[in-house]
Design a protein around this motif. Structure first.
Motif, PDB file in Angstrom:
ATOM      1  N   GLY A  58     -50.199   4.413 -24.142  1.00  0.00           N
ATOM      2  CA  GLY A  58     -51.209   3.369 -24.201  1.00  0.00           C
ATOM      3  C   GLY A  58     -50.725   2.055 -23.598  1.00  0.00           C
ATOM      4  N   PRO A  59     -50.432   1.067 -24.455  1.00  0.00           N
ATOM      5  CA  PRO A  59     -50.094  -0.261 -23.925  1.00  0.00           C
ATOM      6  C   PRO A  59     -48.883  -0.279 -22.994  1.00  0.00           C
ATOM      7  CG  PRO A  59     -49.846  -0.165 -26.348  1.00  0.00           C
ATOM      8  CD  PRO A  59     -50.530   1.083 -25.923  1.00  0.00           C
ATOM      9  N   GLY A  60     -47.939   0.638 -23.183  1.00  0.00           N
ATOM     10  CA  GLY A  60     -46.748   0.661 -22.328  1.00  0.00           C
ATOM     11  C   GLY A  60     -47.081   0.856 -20.863  1.00  0.00           C
ATOM     12  N   LEU A  61     -48.114   1.653 -20.606  1.00  0.00           N
ATOM     13  CA  LEU A  61     -48.526   1.876 -19.217  1.00  0.00           C
ATOM     14  C   LEU A  61     -48.939   0.565 -18.567  1.00  0.00           C
ATOM     15  CD1 LEU A  61     -50.766   5.049 -19.637  1.00  0.00           C
ATOM     16  CD2 LEU A  61     -48.461   4.946 -18.687  1.00  0.00           C
ATOM     17  N   ARG A  62     -49.679  -0.240 -19.316  1.00  0.00           N
ATOM     18  CA  ARG A  62     -50.180  -1.495 -18.744  1.00  0.00           C
ATOM     19  C   ARG A  62     -49.084  -2.530 -18.624  1.00  0.00           C
ATOM     20  NH1 ARG A  62     -55.180  -1.799 -22.919  1.00  0.00           N
ATOM     21  NH2 ARG A  62     -53.446  -2.560 -24.166  1.00  0.00           N
ATOM     22  N   TRP A  63     -48.158  -2.554 -19.594  1.00  0.00           N
ATOM     23  CA  TRP A  63     -47.115  -3.579 -19.575  1.00  0.00           C
ATOM     24  C   TRP A  63     -46.147  -3.416 -18.406  1.00  0.00           C
ATOM     25  CZ3 TRP A  63     -46.513  -3.024 -25.552  1.00  0.00           C
ATOM     26  CH2 TRP A  63     -47.366  -3.928 -26.184  1.00  0.00           C
ATOM     27  N   ALA A  64     -46.165  -2.245 -17.763  1.00  0.00           N
ATOM     28  CA  ALA A  64     -45.325  -2.101 -16.570  1.00  0.00           C
ATOM     29  C   ALA A  64     -45.879  -2.931 -15.418  1.00  0.00           C
ATOM     30  CB  ALA A  64     -45.230  -0.629 -16.165  1.00  0.00           C
ATOM     31  N   LEU A  65     -47.150  -3.294 -15.473  1.00  0.00           N
ATOM     32  CA  LEU A  65     -47.751  -4.076 -14.379  1.00  0.00           C
ATOM     33  C   LEU A  65     -48.090  -5.499 -14.797  1.00  0.00           C
ATOM     34  CD1 LEU A  65     -48.882  -3.832 -11.414  1.00  0.00           C
ATOM     35  CD2 LEU A  65     -51.110  -3.439 -12.459  1.00  0.00           C
ATOM     36  N   MET A  66     -48.492  -5.654 -16.034  1.00  0.00           N
ATOM     37  CA  MET A  66     -49.009  -6.947 -16.484  1.00  0.00           C
ATOM     38  C   MET A  66     -48.542  -7.237 -17.903  1.00  0.00           C
ATOM     39  SD  MET A  66     -52.957  -6.701 -15.275  1.00  0.00           S
ATOM     40  CE  MET A  66     -53.345  -6.482 -13.541  1.00  0.00           C
ATOM     41  N   GLY A  67     -48.318  -8.490 -18.198  1.00  0.00           N
ATOM     42  CA  GLY A  67     -47.942  -8.875 -19.546  1.00  0.00           C
ATOM     43  C   GLY A  67     -49.156  -8.945 -20.463  1.00  0.00           C
ATOM     44  N   PRO A  68     -48.940  -9.378 -21.709  1.00  0.00           N
ATOM     45  CA  PRO A  68     -50.040  -9.364 -22.682  1.00  0.00           C
ATOM     46  C   PRO A  68     -51.234 -10.239 -22.291  1.00  0.00           C
ATOM     47  CG  PRO A  68     -48.063 -10.451 -23.583  1.00  0.00           C
ATOM     48  CD  PRO A  68     -47.668  -9.802 -22.297  1.00  0.00           C
ATOM     49  N   PHE A  69     -50.989 -11.348 -21.620  1.00  0.00           N
ATOM     50  CA  PHE A  69     -52.123 -12.234 -21.308  1.00  0.00           C
ATOM     51  C   PHE A  69     -53.011 -11.661 -20.206  1.00  0.00           C
ATOM     52  CE2 PHE A  69     -49.272 -15.197 -23.488  1.00  0.00           C
ATOM     53  CZ  PHE A  69     -50.156 -15.728 -24.405  1.00  0.00           C
ATOM     54  N   PRO A 127     -59.410   3.795 -28.488  1.00  0.00           N
ATOM     55  CA  PRO A 127     -58.863   3.957 -27.136  1.00  0.00           C
ATOM     56  C   PRO A 127     -58.235   2.656 -26.630  1.00  0.00           C
ATOM     57  CG  PRO A 127     -61.115   3.302 -26.934  1.00  0.00           C
ATOM     58  CD  PRO A 127     -60.771   3.205 -28.415  1.00  0.00           C
ATOM     59  N   PHE A 128     -57.779   2.692 -25.402  1.00  0.00           N
ATOM     60  CA  PHE A 128     -57.093   1.550 -24.786  1.00  0.00           C
ATOM     61  C   PHE A 128     -57.668   1.291 -23.410  1.00  0.00           C
ATOM     62  CE2 PHE A 128     -54.724   3.239 -28.120  1.00  0.00           C
ATOM     63  CZ  PHE A 128     -54.133   2.147 -28.722  1.00  0.00           C
ATOM     64  N   ASN A 129     -57.902   0.047 -23.118  1.00  0.00           N
ATOM     65  CA  ASN A 129     -58.484  -0.346 -21.844  1.00  0.00           C
ATOM     66  C   ASN A 129     -57.488  -0.189 -20.699  1.00  0.00           C
ATOM     67  OD1 ASN A 129     -60.770  -1.725 -20.469  1.00  0.00           O
ATOM     68  ND2 ASN A 129     -59.165  -3.181 -19.968  1.00  0.00           N
ATOM     69  N   PRO A 130     -57.836   0.311 -19.509  1.00  0.00           N
ATOM     70  CA  PRO A 130     -59.128   0.919 -19.173  1.00  0.00           C
ATOM     71  C   PRO A 130     -59.238   2.346 -19.738  1.00  0.00           C
ATOM     72  CG  PRO A 130     -57.662   0.981 -17.262  1.00  0.00           C
ATOM     73  CD  PRO A 130     -56.919   0.244 -18.341  1.00  0.00           C
ATOM     74  N   VAL A 131     -60.272   2.552 -20.522  1.00  0.00           N
ATOM     75  CA  VAL A 131     -60.417   3.810 -21.270  1.00  0.00           C
ATOM     76  C   VAL A 131     -60.499   5.012 -20.336  1.00  0.00           C
ATOM     77  CG1 VAL A 131     -61.841   5.020 -22.967  1.00  0.00           C
ATOM     78  CG2 VAL A 131     -61.587   2.542 -23.103  1.00  0.00           C
ATOM     79  N   TYR A 132     -60.995   4.805 -19.114  1.00  0.00           N
ATOM     80  CA  TYR A 132     -61.143   5.948 -18.202  1.00  0.00           C
ATOM     81  C   TYR A 132     -59.817   6.363 -17.579  1.00  0.00           C
ATOM     82  CZ  TYR A 132     -61.713   1.922 -15.040  1.00  0.00           C
ATOM     83  OH  TYR A 132     -61.552   0.735 -14.385  1.00  0.00           O
ATOM     84  N   LEU A 133     -58.745   5.572 -17.766  1.00  0.00           N
ATOM     85  CA  LEU A 133     -57.442   5.961 -17.199  1.00  0.00           C
ATOM     86  C   LEU A 133     -56.316   6.064 -18.225  1.00  0.00           C
ATOM     87  CD1 LEU A 133     -57.304   3.946 -13.836  1.00  0.00           C
ATOM     88  CD2 LEU A 133     -57.664   6.407 -14.134  1.00  0.00           C
ATOM     89  N   VAL A 134     -56.345   5.260 -19.275  1.00  0.00           N
ATOM     90  CA  VAL A 134     -55.241   5.283 -20.247  1.00  0.00           C
ATOM     91  C   VAL A 134     -55.469   6.444 -21.226  1.00  0.00           C
ATOM     92  CG1 VAL A 134     -54.052   3.995 -22.052  1.00  0.00           C
ATOM     93  CG2 VAL A 134     -54.871   2.795 -20.007  1.00  0.00           C
ATOM     94  N   PRO A 135     -54.488   7.329 -21.382  1.00  0.00           N
ATOM     95  CA  PRO A 135     -54.749   8.566 -22.135  1.00  0.00           C
ATOM     96  C   PRO A 135     -54.704   8.461 -23.662  1.00  0.00           C
ATOM     97  CG  PRO A 135     -52.546   8.630 -21.157  1.00  0.00           C
ATOM     98  CD  PRO A 135     -53.208   7.376 -20.660  1.00  0.00           C
ATOM     99  N   LEU A 136     -54.057   7.433 -24.208  1.00  0.00           N
ATOM    100  CA  LEU A 136     -53.898   7.392 -25.672  1.00  0.00           C
ATOM    101  C   LEU A 136     -55.223   7.190 -26.395  1.00  0.00           C
ATOM    102  CD1 LEU A 136     -51.890   7.337 -28.104  1.00  0.00           C
ATOM    103  CD2 LEU A 136     -51.851   4.846 -27.852  1.00  0.00           C
ATOM    104  N   VAL A 137     -55.445   7.981 -27.450  1.00  0.00           N
ATOM    105  CA  VAL A 137     -56.521   7.702 -28.396  1.00  0.00           C
ATOM    106  C   VAL A 137     -55.964   7.963 -29.791  1.00  0.00           C
ATOM    107  CG1 VAL A 137     -57.519  10.036 -28.092  1.00  0.00           C
ATOM    108  CG2 VAL A 137     -58.907   8.200 -29.099  1.00  0.00           C
ATOM    109  N   GLU A 138     -56.088   6.958 -30.663  1.00  0.00           N
ATOM    110  CA  GLU A 138     -55.623   7.112 -32.046  1.00  0.00           C
ATOM    111  C   GLU A 138     -56.768   7.665 -32.882  1.00  0.00           C
ATOM    112  OE1 GLU A 138     -52.407   3.743 -32.985  1.00  0.00           O
ATOM    113  OE2 GLU A 138     -54.328   2.901 -32.372  1.00  0.00           O
ATOM    114  N   LEU A 139     -56.517   8.772 -33.565  1.00  0.00           N
ATOM    115  CA  LEU A 139     -57.533   9.385 -34.419  1.00  0.00           C
ATOM    116  C   LEU A 139     -57.111   9.247 -35.868  1.00  0.00           C
ATOM    117  CD1 LEU A 139     -58.241  12.771 -32.571  1.00  0.00           C
ATOM    118  CD2 LEU A 139     -59.371  10.552 -32.282  1.00  0.00           C
ATOM    119  N   VAL A 140     -58.052   8.751 -36.688  1.00  0.00           N
ATOM    120  CA  VAL A 140     -57.723   8.637 -38.105  1.00  0.00           C
ATOM    121  C   VAL A 140     -59.000   8.748 -38.938  1.00  0.00           C
ATOM    122  CG1 VAL A 140     -57.627   6.107 -37.886  1.00  0.00           C
ATOM    123  CG2 VAL A 140     -56.564   7.187 -39.858  1.00  0.00           C
ATOM    124  N   GLY A 141     -58.908   9.542 -39.991  1.00  0.00           N
ATOM    125  CA  GLY A 141     -60.039   9.707 -40.891  1.00  0.00           C
ATOM    126  C   GLY A 141     -59.898   8.793 -42.096  1.00  0.00           C
TER     127      GLY A 141
END
Lengths: 322, 322
Positions: A224-235, B143-157
């Motif tokens: 998840g977030p790790g993929l994005r942080w390789a290109l861009m920081g949190p802001f 999910p995580f933005n961009p949802v169409y490319l980032v694979p992580l989805v947290e599932l919790v009941g």
């Protein structure tokens, strides 16, 4: 602003643990003569093994002309090891008393104009330089493991540091292929470690409270977030998650969540002033590129990054279990 | 354990902001028929534009057989939009009262066995399902933005969710090419958002206290820890920074730093039990691979990742300013 050229030619590394050896490998790969010193028994053999392990990666990454492992000299005597150095990189264990004492020794033994740089993860330079006769050349130069490949180095001077010496250090670290980030104010943990330490402490809480395993926490970053942080920081990441209105929309949408217990860290008050500072910062960072344009660039990067991860991830980490 | 196959065929997305549109793009790209609904004026046109923006990336990333933007149907009426759906993905603004009311409406209008999944960033499923007549099919799928490319989805009941419905959701999200992470305990902020929120709040403190700009904070991630987080999470990263003894050495070295003010977040006590849990977790994650072997794999990855960043970074972000 005066441009200061790199006038560092001879480098000594004090302390040959993982970080010290990482510095040695980087300096050697960039064509420097390096002297290393460490009082631990067997330090030289361990150091040479670590450099040998890193070397194939450095060959792939690109060696400077004349770079050679033969240009590494081990000297167990601190005095002779630092005597002729233009820059001394200190990598002792992260204990304030130990580092202060060691830096005072190095300060006494080194040339008066040699730069003394500490790799400390979080101790402030004003603290570290307090016992030195020439504190004006003591700085923090904080790297990231593996030091021979990760380009960031945080540079920060203490209250007695001469700003020209920070500039000299900047020229040197740039010459060894790094991205120096000069911090204008010293602070415990500098900047990157404050962010890493926040994630680290929250992760420890999650394990301690029985919420998630180390493996689950790692997976929650990597996919998840790790993929994005390789290109861009949190802001910039959030600026792009906010649609056409960018960060301003994000702060409206997630500002109230700052009061929710989504981490054990209490947030600052989201004042109008803080909002403007964050929004304006993000808008400056995009420098006229539209959000759509940046989204498309991010997307192209994410596609290629995932292809790259396919090559490395399954066997390297969770072994395809997730 | 029974394996549950994906039996979701018709999907409805409620709320077409950045996240909702990301879901729509992902579901369409995987060959699903999608119905979308949103009460905002002009929502359909904005949605179609967002899908058009994402589509070129999805074409590069790979479309499933039969995937088409023509299979997207917009219906401004919530009742008819959710009537035939097997799974409804809710993406309303992050306000508890609003989401509870909307989920209760969806619950009343949907087929009794349809799965109702909320994209909430941090609200617990037990809270969200409280007003539903069929809470057993209400879950969080975050999910995580961009949802169409980032694979992580947290599932919790939540406390009233049937675990079989979490399994059904897992099969569906796997079928749309995601990496579902099933959380065994619900918690405000789930897992990944607790980590992101910790970084986010610490970053806001740094800006608020005048320590660093948004640009400097972003750079401190991108050129340093962000590179590593694309391959490994915080635990395995530190396991590899600890030399041959891995995490055990890191906890000895940096355990005392947990008491230092390196972030505004107070750490848990590093008890023997927590130490063992963390060390054993890391050792399990490596599954017999030696630290040296993992280091070499990480290094090869970092070299290729930096080549990739050269392509995307300078113009995409800081415009070569650092």
């Amino acid at each position: 602003m005066n441009e200061i050229k790199n006038n560092i030619h001879r480098v000594t590394v004090v302390g040959t643990g993982v970080i010290g050896n990482g510095w040695i490998a980087r300096f050697l790969s960039q064509g420097y003569d390096v002297t290393a010193t460490d009082p631990a028994p067997g330090a030289e053999a361990k150091m040479r093994k670590a450099i040998d392990n890193a070397w194939p990666a450095l060959e792939k990454h690109g060696l400077a002309d004349g770079a050679s492992r033969d240009r590494l000299h081990f000297d167990e005597n601190l005095e002779s090891a630092v005597a002729g150095a233009d820059l001394i990189q200190e990598n002792a264990p992260e204990r304030e008393e130990l580092k202060r004492k060691l830096l005072a020794d190095i300060d006494r033994l080194a040339k008066p104009d040699a730069i003394i740089a500490s790799s400390t993860s979080g101790i402030m330079p004003s603290t570290l330089q307090a016992d030195c006769a020439h504190p004006e050349r003591v700085i923090v130069a904080h790297p990231f493991n593996p030091v021979y490949l990760v380009p960031l180095v945080e540079l920060v001077g203490g209250k007695d540091t001469d700003p020209d010496n920070v500039k000299r250090a900047e020229a040197f670290y740039t010459a060894v292929n790094m991205k120096p980030l000069i911090l204008s104010k010293e602070i415990d943990g500098h900047v990157a470690d404050r962010l890493m330490e926040a994630i680290w402490r929250e992760s420890l809480h999650l394990v301690n409270d029985g919420i998630a395993t180390t493996e689950e926490i790692d997976a929650s970053i990597v996919y998840g977030p790790g993929l994005r942080w390789a290109l861009m920081g949190p802001f910039l990441t959030l600026h792009l998650a906010g649609g056409e209105q960018g960060m301003r929309h994000m702060l409206e949408q997630f500002g109230p969540a700052l009061k929710l217990p989504w981490t054990k860290l209490v947030a600052p008050e989201l004042t109008d002033e803080l909002t403007e500072r964050v929004v304006e910062g993000c808008e400056q960072q995009t420098e006229g590129h539209s959000i759509t344009e940046l989204e498309q660039r991010r997307d192209d990067f994410l596609i290629e990054l995932q292809q790259l991860l396919e090559k490395y991830w399954p066997a390297a980490n969770l072994n395809g279990k997730i």
